[in-house]
Design a protein around this motif. Structure first.
Motif, PDB file in Angstrom:
ATOM      1  N   ALA A 140       8.972   6.184   0.893  1.00  0.00           N
ATOM      2  CA  ALA A 140       9.275   4.966   0.135  1.00  0.00           C
ATOM      3  C   ALA A 140       8.927   3.722   0.955  1.00  0.00           C
ATOM      4  O   ALA A 140       8.370   2.750   0.422  1.00  0.00           O
ATOM      5  CB  ALA A 140      10.746   4.948  -0.271  1.00  0.00           C
ATOM      6  N   LYS A 141       9.233   3.760   2.239  1.00  0.00           N
ATOM      7  CA  LYS A 141       8.910   2.625   3.103  1.00  0.00           C
ATOM      8  C   LYS A 141       7.400   2.394   3.173  1.00  0.00           C
ATOM      9  O   LYS A 141       6.949   1.248   3.179  1.00  0.00           O
ATOM     10  CB  LYS A 141       9.472   2.839   4.505  1.00  0.00           C
ATOM     11  CG  LYS A 141      10.962   2.649   4.597  1.00  0.00           C
ATOM     12  CD  LYS A 141      11.453   2.872   6.025  1.00  0.00           C
ATOM     13  CE  LYS A 141      12.951   2.660   6.119  1.00  0.00           C
ATOM     14  NZ  LYS A 141      13.451   2.782   7.501  1.00  0.00           N
ATOM     15  N   THR A 142       6.623   3.490   3.210  1.00  0.00           N
ATOM     16  CA  THR A 142       5.171   3.305   3.281  1.00  0.00           C
ATOM     17  C   THR A 142       4.651   2.623   2.024  1.00  0.00           C
ATOM     18  O   THR A 142       3.716   1.820   2.098  1.00  0.00           O
ATOM     19  CB  THR A 142       4.413   4.634   3.495  1.00  0.00           C
ATOM     20  OG1 THR A 142       4.551   5.479   2.357  1.00  0.00           O
ATOM     21  CG2 THR A 142       4.853   5.333   4.773  1.00  0.00           C
ATOM     22  N   TYR A 143       5.247   2.923   0.874  1.00  0.00           N
ATOM     23  CA  TYR A 143       4.817   2.260  -0.361  1.00  0.00           C
ATOM     24  C   TYR A 143       5.218   0.791  -0.369  1.00  0.00           C
ATOM     25  O   TYR A 143       4.461  -0.063  -0.859  1.00  0.00           O
ATOM     26  CB  TYR A 143       5.357   2.990  -1.598  1.00  0.00           C
ATOM     27  CG  TYR A 143       4.570   4.250  -1.905  1.00  0.00           C
ATOM     28  CD1 TYR A 143       3.257   4.181  -2.357  1.00  0.00           C
ATOM     29  CD2 TYR A 143       5.133   5.498  -1.715  1.00  0.00           C
ATOM     30  CE1 TYR A 143       2.525   5.329  -2.627  1.00  0.00           C
ATOM     31  CE2 TYR A 143       4.415   6.658  -1.979  1.00  0.00           C
ATOM     32  CZ  TYR A 143       3.109   6.563  -2.436  1.00  0.00           C
ATOM     33  OH  TYR A 143       2.382   7.699  -2.698  1.00  0.00           O
ATOM     34  N   ASP A 144       6.376   0.470   0.189  1.00  0.00           N
ATOM     35  CA  ASP A 144       6.788  -0.933   0.295  1.00  0.00           C
ATOM     36  C   ASP A 144       5.831  -1.700   1.202  1.00  0.00           C
ATOM     37  O   ASP A 144       5.402  -2.812   0.871  1.00  0.00           O
ATOM     38  CB  ASP A 144       8.218  -1.045   0.826  1.00  0.00           C
ATOM     39  CG  ASP A 144       9.261  -0.561  -0.159  1.00  0.00           C
ATOM     40  OD1 ASP A 144       8.972  -0.524  -1.379  1.00  0.00           O
ATOM     41  OD2 ASP A 144      10.372  -0.207   0.292  1.00  0.00           O
ATOM     42  N   VAL A 145       5.495  -1.101   2.342  1.00  0.00           N
ATOM     43  CA  VAL A 145       4.569  -1.749   3.273  1.00  0.00           C
ATOM     44  C   VAL A 145       3.194  -1.883   2.631  1.00  0.00           C
ATOM     45  O   VAL A 145       2.551  -2.940   2.727  1.00  0.00           O
ATOM     46  CB  VAL A 145       4.488  -0.977   4.613  1.00  0.00           C
ATOM     47  CG1 VAL A 145       3.338  -1.480   5.476  1.00  0.00           C
ATOM     48  CG2 VAL A 145       5.811  -1.090   5.362  1.00  0.00           C
ATOM     49  N   GLU A 146       2.746  -0.845   1.949  1.00  0.00           N
ATOM     50  CA  GLU A 146       1.437  -0.892   1.298  1.00  0.00           C
ATOM     51  C   GLU A 146       1.380  -2.018   0.261  1.00  0.00           C
ATOM     52  O   GLU A 146       0.378  -2.733   0.159  1.00  0.00           O
ATOM     53  CB  GLU A 146       1.137   0.446   0.630  1.00  0.00           C
ATOM     54  CG  GLU A 146      -0.245   0.512  -0.013  1.00  0.00           C
ATOM     55  CD  GLU A 146      -0.528   1.876  -0.585  1.00  0.00           C
ATOM     56  OE1 GLU A 146      -1.545   2.465  -0.178  1.00  0.00           O
ATOM     57  OE2 GLU A 146       0.259   2.351  -1.437  1.00  0.00           O
ATOM     58  N   ALA A 147       2.456  -2.194  -0.496  1.00  0.00           N
ATOM     59  CA  ALA A 147       2.499  -3.258  -1.503  1.00  0.00           C
ATOM     60  C   ALA A 147       2.445  -4.638  -0.852  1.00  0.00           C
ATOM     61  O   ALA A 147       1.904  -5.577  -1.435  1.00  0.00           O
ATOM     62  CB  ALA A 147       3.756  -3.125  -2.352  1.00  0.00           C
ATOM     63  N   ALA A 148       2.994  -4.761   0.344  1.00  0.00           N
ATOM     64  CA  ALA A 148       3.040  -6.050   1.042  1.00  0.00           C
ATOM     65  C   ALA A 148       1.833  -6.258   1.967  1.00  0.00           C
ATOM     66  O   ALA A 148       1.712  -7.306   2.591  1.00  0.00           O
ATOM     67  CB  ALA A 148       4.329  -6.144   1.860  1.00  0.00           C
ATOM     68  N   LEU A 149       0.958  -5.277   2.035  1.00  0.00           N
ATOM     69  CA  LEU A 149      -0.170  -5.313   2.973  1.00  0.00           C
ATOM     70  C   LEU A 149      -1.332  -6.139   2.428  1.00  0.00           C
ATOM     71  O   LEU A 149      -1.742  -5.978   1.284  1.00  0.00           O
ATOM     72  CB  LEU A 149      -0.641  -3.876   3.243  1.00  0.00           C
ATOM     73  CG  LEU A 149      -1.805  -3.686   4.205  1.00  0.00           C
ATOM     74  CD1 LEU A 149      -1.403  -4.112   5.620  1.00  0.00           C
ATOM     75  CD2 LEU A 149      -2.236  -2.223   4.207  1.00  0.00           C
ATOM     76  N   ASN A 150      -1.857  -7.024   3.269  1.00  0.00           N
ATOM     77  CA  ASN A 150      -3.086  -7.750   2.959  1.00  0.00           C
ATOM     78  C   ASN A 150      -4.217  -6.916   3.555  1.00  0.00           C
ATOM     79  O   ASN A 150      -4.359  -6.828   4.777  1.00  0.00           O
ATOM     80  CB  ASN A 150      -3.047  -9.153   3.573  1.00  0.00           C
ATOM     81  CG  ASN A 150      -4.301  -9.943   3.292  1.00  0.00           C
ATOM     82  OD1 ASN A 150      -5.405  -9.409   3.270  1.00  0.00           O
ATOM     83  ND2 ASN A 150      -4.138 -11.239   3.092  1.00  0.00           N
TER      84      ASN A 150
END
Length: 185
Positions: A140-150
């Motif tokens: 879940a954290k990886t998806y949160d980071v991916e969504a916030a990733l430029n």
């Protein structure tokens, strides 16, 4: 990078495979049954008053499909993946019925996850249950980071993380601190 996040997911996914291969049948608990029966309850009051306008047959169908006395671990893992995938798509929709279904699907996935962990723990497989929960949180954290990733800069947007926390995402640890910092600025 997206590749690094995918590698983390792949490694954490080994816990999912271990659960799917577990011989432990998953038996419905009273808590699970109650959670499934409550799917869509936020619309219940309005549905009583306006039954033809507010009734959401998709949520009723979801309830019926998930009210099982027993399921296999592999079936449970597959249904959690489907529920989360479908929830993500429905939560992006503009239609209120689809968004309500998306929230119900997300809560249903959480209920099945909890059922998996409860049954594994009761069967003496606490280590597997803990490994599964840890993997779920990490993924879940990886998806949160991916969504916030430029993708261009490789930077993660603290403001974006603050926004998803504001919308109810259960951020923890360092991601939560970053989001809180962004809120304070």
């Amino acid at each position: 990078s997206d590749a690094a996040l995918e590698a983390v997911r792949k490694n954490a996914g080994k816990s999912y495979a271990a659960v799917a291969n577990s011989p432990t049948p998953l038996k419905a608990t009273p808590r699970y049954t109650a959670q499934i029966n409550k799917l869509g309850d936020e619309l219940a009051k309005a549905a009583d008053e306006f039954p033809d306008l507010v009734k959401n047959d998709a949520i009723l169908g979801l309830r019926q499909a998930l009210l099982k006395e027993e399921m296999t671990p592999s079936g449970a893992i597959a249904v959690v993946r489907k529920l989360r995938f479908d929830a993500k798509a429905n939560l992006r929709a503009a239609e209120p019925d689809k968004r309500a279904l998306g929230f119900a699907q997300r809560r249903a996935a959480d209920a099945v996850d909890e059922l998996i962990e409860t049954n594994l723990s009761r069967a003496g497989q606490k280590k597997l249950a803990e490994s599964y929960k840890t993997a779920r949180v990490l993924i879940a954290k990886t998806y949160d980071v991916e969504a916030a990733l430029n993708d261009t800069t490789g930077n993660v947007s603290a403001r974006y993380l603050a926004g998803i926390m504001d919308r109810g995402a259960p951020l923890t640890g360092e991601l939560k601190r970053v989001a809180q910092f962004a809120q304070a600025v």
